[in-house]
Design an enzyme around this catalytic site. Sequence first.
Site, short mmCIF file in Angstrom:
data_model
loop_
_atom_site.label_atom_id
_atom_site.label_comp_id
_atom_site.label_asym_id
_atom_site.label_seq_id
_atom_site.Cartn_x
_atom_site.Cartn_y
_atom_site.Cartn_z
N PRO A 2 0.88 -1.23 -0.01
CA PRO A 2 0.10 -0.01 0.06
C PRO A 2 0.91 1.27 -0.08
O PRO A 2 1.94 1.27 0.60
CB PRO A 2 -0.93 -0.12 1.27
CG PRO A 2 -0.72 -1.59 1.71
CD PRO A 2 0.57 -2.02 1.16
N TYR A 3 0.21 2.15 -0.86
CA TYR A 3 1.02 3.55 -0.73
C TYR A 3 -0.29 4.38 -0.49
O TYR A 3 -1.21 4.65 -1.16
CB TYR A 3 1.47 3.90 -2.18
CG TYR A 3 1.89 5.32 -2.22
CD1 TYR A 3 3.15 5.62 -1.81
CD2 TYR A 3 1.03 6.29 -2.94
CE1 TYR A 3 3.68 7.08 -1.97
CE2 TYR A 3 1.46 7.75 -2.77
CZ TYR A 3 2.58 7.88 -2.48
OH TYR A 3 3.03 9.28 -2.58
#
Length: 68
Positions: A2-3
């Site tokens: 995830p970013y």
Amino acid sequence: MPYINVKITEEGVTNEQKQTIIKGCTQLMVEVLNKDPSTTFVVIDEVSTDNWGIGFEQVTELRKQQKR
């Protein structure tokens, strides 16, 4: 991996507050999506209030109006 990109206005956010945001966002990914915190990236962008608008106004102007 995830970013997470958090955008906030530049209004005196402390390093402690930023750390709390990073921890909270990471924890949310762990709890909701079972993501590995070691591969979860959180980026905080601080935006000048001159560059942030709500409705027809810059946040800078809105803040001035609130102080009156």
